[in-house]
Design a protein around this motif. Sequence first.
Motif, PDB file in Angstrom:
ATOM      1  N   PHE A 114       5.356  -0.440  10.209  1.00 43.21           N
ATOM      2  CA  PHE A 114       5.261  -0.388   8.743  1.00 43.21           C
ATOM      3  C   PHE A 114       6.319  -1.286   8.104  1.00 43.21           C
ATOM      4  CE2 PHE A 114       6.550   1.382   4.651  1.00 43.21           C
ATOM      5  CZ  PHE A 114       5.328   1.475   3.987  1.00 43.21           C
ATOM      6  N   PHE A 115       7.551  -1.190   8.586  1.00 42.21           N
ATOM      7  CA  PHE A 115       8.633  -1.987   7.996  1.00 42.21           C
ATOM      8  C   PHE A 115       8.601  -3.437   8.480  1.00 42.21           C
ATOM      9  CE2 PHE A 115      10.312   2.331   7.468  1.00 42.21           C
ATOM     10  CZ  PHE A 115      10.648   2.291   6.127  1.00 42.21           C
ATOM     11  N   ALA A 116       8.262  -3.657   9.748  1.00 40.23           N
ATOM     12  CA  ALA A 116       8.184  -5.026  10.259  1.00 40.23           C
ATOM     13  C   ALA A 116       7.119  -5.822   9.521  1.00 40.23           C
ATOM     14  CB  ALA A 116       7.895  -5.010  11.759  1.00 40.23           C
ATOM     15  N   ASP A 117       6.059  -5.135   9.106  1.00 42.73           N
ATOM     16  CA  ASP A 117       4.943  -5.807   8.443  1.00 42.73           C
ATOM     17  C   ASP A 117       5.248  -6.174   7.005  1.00 42.73           C
ATOM     18  OD1 ASP A 117       2.030  -6.442   9.155  1.00 42.73           O
ATOM     19  OD2 ASP A 117       1.810  -5.521   7.171  1.00 42.73           O
ATOM     20  N   LYS A 118       6.363  -5.677   6.477  1.00 40.97           N
ATOM     21  CA  LYS A 118       6.710  -5.955   5.079  1.00 40.97           C
ATOM     22  C   LYS A 118       7.672  -7.132   4.930  1.00 40.97           C
ATOM     23  CE  LYS A 118       4.372  -2.349   3.674  1.00 40.97           C
ATOM     24  NZ  LYS A 118       3.820  -1.952   4.979  1.00 40.97           N
ATOM     25  N   TRP A 142       7.302 -13.600   7.543  1.00 38.24           N
ATOM     26  CA  TRP A 142       7.476 -14.294   8.812  1.00 38.24           C
ATOM     27  C   TRP A 142       7.766 -13.340   9.965  1.00 38.24           C
ATOM     28  CZ3 TRP A 142       5.172 -18.583   8.756  1.00 38.24           C
ATOM     29  CH2 TRP A 142       5.201 -19.409   7.618  1.00 38.24           C
ATOM     30  N   VAL A 143       8.490 -12.258   9.715  1.00 40.19           N
ATOM     31  CA  VAL A 143       8.643 -11.245  10.764  1.00 40.19           C
ATOM     32  C   VAL A 143       7.275 -10.618  11.043  1.00 40.19           C
ATOM     33  CG1 VAL A 143       9.697  -9.018  11.359  1.00 40.19           C
ATOM     34  CG2 VAL A 143      11.049 -10.779  10.196  1.00 40.19           C
ATOM     35  N   ASP A 144       6.481 -10.447   9.987  1.00 43.74           N
ATOM     36  CA  ASP A 144       5.143  -9.890  10.160  1.00 43.74           C
ATOM     37  C   ASP A 144       4.278 -10.774  11.055  1.00 43.74           C
ATOM     38  OD1 ASP A 144       5.050 -11.938   8.330  1.00 43.74           O
ATOM     39  OD2 ASP A 144       3.547 -11.011   7.059  1.00 43.74           O
ATOM     40  N   SER A 145       4.363 -12.086  10.861  1.00 44.71           N
ATOM     41  CA  SER A 145       3.582 -12.997  11.690  1.00 44.71           C
ATOM     42  C   SER A 145       4.051 -12.973  13.141  1.00 44.71           C
ATOM     43  CB  SER A 145       3.674 -14.425  11.143  1.00 44.71           C
ATOM     44  OG  SER A 145       3.062 -14.509   9.864  1.00 44.71           O
ATOM     45  N   LEU A 164      -0.096  -7.423   0.095  1.00 44.75           N
ATOM     46  CA  LEU A 164      -1.108  -7.558   1.138  1.00 44.75           C
ATOM     47  C   LEU A 164      -0.896  -6.538   2.249  1.00 44.75           C
ATOM     48  CD1 LEU A 164      -3.554  -9.244   1.946  1.00 44.75           C
ATOM     49  CD2 LEU A 164      -2.008 -10.812   3.124  1.00 44.75           C
ATOM     50  N   SER A 165       0.369  -6.283   2.583  1.00 50.00           N
ATOM     51  CA  SER A 165       0.679  -5.316   3.628  1.00 50.00           C
ATOM     52  C   SER A 165       0.253  -3.908   3.216  1.00 50.00           C
ATOM     53  CB  SER A 165       2.179  -5.335   3.941  1.00 50.00           C
ATOM     54  OG  SER A 165       2.494  -4.418   4.966  1.00 50.00           O
TER      55      SER A 165
END
Length: 240
Positions: free
Chosen positions: A100-104, A107-110, A177-178
Amino acid sequence: MEALWLQFVQWLHSVGLHLDPDMARNVAEGARHATASLDMTSMLALAAALGWASGFRLYAVVFLVGAMGAAGWFPLPPGLSVLQHPVVLAVSGFMLVVEFFADKVPWVDSLWDSINAFIRVPAGALLAAGVFGADNASMAVAAGLLGGTLSATSLATKMTTRAAVNTSPEPFSNWGLSFLEDGLVVGAVWLATQHPVAFGFALVFALILSVIVLIVLFKFLRAVWRRVSGLFSDSERTVV
């Protein structure tokens, strides 16, 4: 299925977690009877939802479905009853929070999606196949193929969209988007379990939209790549 449960119990014992085998048998037996209330439409909708949603949020899917089964909100098929075990719920819940937090974070999300790409597609296939289990091998294989394909499609749409959004310096579009993806996963699981026919129509619409998004954003990212490559080329010529 009972043999699988016993193997799972033995594995828990090997890591120091002790579970009464009789309880495991009772859970598996209860899931077997509960599944009898699911018709083919409901099972296909559940398999498709698990595959498609896993491409966005695998750990959220595992936790949500397991929690619904543990709370008695939805009868899980025998092949998915392991998801409601406390150990599985604890691990999937922890990974849900991490994701949840990584996706916010832009670039960390990618990066997170790239790492988990090797997990989400096969996991989506396995979850979809688990809806039918070993008792219906032919449908399990078909569901696995469907789930893997849907997971790959949603993952490709997610990664392409995030790559395009991350070209913008502000983080708000990324956050929006997240959160939208979070809502889509919850909505897909709920709709598939409560209104399977409506989910089928929604899935067809989502797949059509995914194809359009992939075509448009692929052209956009290719144009951005050409522009960036041109800037680097101009810089090298200037230095020379």
